[in-house]
Design an enzyme around this catalytic site. Structure first.
Site, PDB file in Angstrom:
ATOM      1  N   LYS A 185       0.818  -1.205   0.000  1.00 54.19           N
ATOM      2  CA  LYS A 185       0.000   0.000   0.000  1.00 54.19           C
ATOM      3  C   LYS A 185       0.867   1.277   0.000  1.00 54.19           C
ATOM      4  O   LYS A 185       2.083   1.210   0.158  1.00 54.19           O
ATOM      5  CB  LYS A 185      -0.917  -0.005   1.229  1.00 54.19           C
ATOM      6  CG  LYS A 185      -1.970  -1.106   1.210  1.00 54.19           C
ATOM      7  CD  LYS A 185      -3.016  -0.864   0.136  1.00 54.19           C
ATOM      8  CE  LYS A 185      -4.265  -1.700   0.291  1.00 54.19           C
ATOM      9  NZ  LYS A 185      -4.106  -3.146   0.162  1.00 54.19           N
TER      10      LYS A 185
HETATM   11  C1  LIG Z   1     -10.154  -2.521  -1.828  1.00 57.30           C
HETATM   12  C2  LIG Z   1      -9.617  -3.256  -0.642  1.00 57.30           C
HETATM   13  N1  LIG Z   1     -10.437  -3.545   0.379  1.00 57.30           N
HETATM   14  C3  LIG Z   1      -9.995  -4.189   1.473  1.00 57.30           C
HETATM   15  C4  LIG Z   1      -8.694  -4.599   1.597  1.00 57.30           C
HETATM   16  C5  LIG Z   1      -8.297  -5.406   2.799  1.00 57.30           C
HETATM   17  O1  LIG Z   1      -7.225  -4.914   3.492  1.00 57.30           O
HETATM   18  P1  LIG Z   1      -6.265  -5.908   4.321  1.00 57.30           P
HETATM   19  O2  LIG Z   1      -5.514  -6.726   3.349  1.00 57.30           O
HETATM   20  O3  LIG Z   1      -5.408  -4.963   5.111  1.00 57.30           O
HETATM   21  O4  LIG Z   1      -7.156  -6.708   5.206  1.00 57.30           O
HETATM   22  C6  LIG Z   1      -7.795  -4.313   0.573  1.00 57.30           C
HETATM   23  C7  LIG Z   1      -6.377  -4.700   0.691  1.00 57.30           C
HETATM   24  O5  LIG Z   1      -5.766  -5.378  -0.017  1.00 57.30           O
HETATM   25  C8  LIG Z   1      -8.262  -3.649  -0.586  1.00 57.30           C
HETATM   26  O6  LIG Z   1      -7.437  -3.419  -1.621  1.00 57.30           O
END
Ligand SMILES: Cc1ncc(COP(=O)(O)O)c(C=O)c1O
Length: 371
Positions: A185
């Site tokens: 990210k």
């Molecule tokens: C659009 C979106 N929503 C939710 C997430 C979920 O985040 P995490 O991987 O930190 O749980 C991500 C991350 O990859 C994402 O790109």
């Protein structure tokens, strides 16, 4: 891959991150210590919002956000099929039903007209995703939400630093919004996320639920409701503090890498670059997803690039077509714009430290890998 290979993503971790992580290690306060609060304050300040609640991931933040909005069994929430699966799963955790609506062909974000057309008696809310860091059409979606009494939850996991059509930073419009900090990210805490609360009351509920249902004034074995362990460790928060300190620089360098790509890809037939801006809207560069023309074999392109030491990825599959969502009745052909994007998008290597030579090498290799 050999030493010359170019990965898809690469986090920037430096001396400041090491220093703050060491500070936590030496303090002995590995969780629920002062670094967590320091991170929350730093990020809220950077975003220009009153508060930010740190959680263990974007997914857990989304889950708490769904609960904060009170969505559950019998509720339908209008959302995008062109997203990472967590933005639909978070609804399923609470028994709510994702109702997918097609996306805009240019931004790949929820199309407000499709949302309007999908409204029904059970509609309880809208969950827009700012996909690939491009801001969703928030003013239009907010207008729909307010005229139909719907809640709004913004999945801003990919969009830290994006600016919407009204010049507002994504996450700062007063809706519940979630950011995520996985290692690819815009900034990272390894794993982690933040929920921007719309009010102090919601903030208190989020802080209680992430910590096993313990209100701020409660003891370790006291609980005022259902809760989870969705806490962010202080080691992760230390990374977060250091990353916020250099966030403007990280974002600027991502922007510079994107500009290099735009120039490098111009003139390559069959490859369309993503847009950086549209009117007042500004993308926060997360990944670099190009679109390949119909007829180009994407899997073969991925393989040819890999053969030249360059990582790339088909990105993203439509989430309504995963087995657990098909079980709910979703099928191919329902969202032609999203499905076409899913079939032809390809993420290229993208990170702040990408050099001009690396971008040039990727562009050249891509041009030579299309057939
Ligand atoms: C659009 C979106 N929503 C939710 C997430 C979920 O985040 P995490 O991987 O930190 O749980 C991500 C991350 O990859 C994402 O790109």
């Amino acid at each position: 891959m050999d030493a010359e290979s170019i990965p898809l993503a690469r986090p920037e971790i430096g001396a400041r991150e090491e220093e703050l992580v060491l500070e936590v290690l030496r303090s002995g306060r590995l969780s629920l210590g002062p670094m967590g609060e320091r991170f929350e304050r730093a990020l809220a300040e950077w975003l220009g919002v009153g508060d930010a609640v740190a959680v263990s991931s974007g997914t857990t933040g989304l889950h708490l956000g769904v609960r904060a909005l009170g969505w559950g069994a019998g509720d339908e929430v209008l959302t995008s099929p062109f997203s990472f699966v967590a933005s639909a799963n978070c609804l399923l955790y609470e028994g709510a039903r994702p109702v997918f609506c097609d996306v805009d062909p240019q931004t790949l974000n929820l199309d407000p007209a499709a949302v309007e057309a999908a409204l029904g008696e059970r509609s309880a809310g809208i969950l827009p995703v700012h996909i690939f860091g491009f801001p969703a059409a928030m003013p239009e979606l907010e207008a729909i939400a307010s005229s139909h009494g719907l809640g709004l939850l913004e999945d801003a996991c990919e969009a830290l630093g994006a600016v919407d059509s009204e010049g507002c930073r994504v996450g700062a419009r007063g809706n519940v919004a979630i950011f995520a900090f996985y290692a690819n990210k815009q900034m990272t805490t390894g794993e982690g996320g933040v929920v921007v609360p719309p009010s102090p009351e919601v903030a208190a509920r989020l802080r209680s639920e992430r910590n096993q249902g313990r209100a701020a004034d409660m003891g370790w074995l006291d609980h005022d409701g259902l809760g989870f362990n969705y806490r962010l460790s202080d080691l992760a928060a230390a990374l977060g503090v250091a990353q916020v300190e250099r966030l403007d620089d990280l974002l600027a360098r991502r922007g510079a890498a994107a500009a290099l790509y735009e120039r490098g890809l111009a003139g390559i037939d069959g490859v369309t670059a993503p847009i950086a801006a549209r009117g007042a809207e500004r993308r926060s560069w997360f990944v670099y997803p190009v679109r390949l023309a119909e007829g180009i074999d994407r899997d073969a392109v991925v393989e040819r690039l890999a053969g030249r030491g360059i990582a790339s990825k088909a990105y993203l599959p439509c989430i309504h077509l995963f087995p657990h969502l098909r079980e709910l009745g979703w099928r191919e052909g329902q969202f032609p714009v999203a499905e076409a994007a899913a079939a032809r998008s390809l993420a290229l290597p993208f990170f702040p430290a990408m050099s001009e030579a690396q971008v040039a090498r990727v562009c050249e290799a891509l041009a030579g890998s299309l057939s």
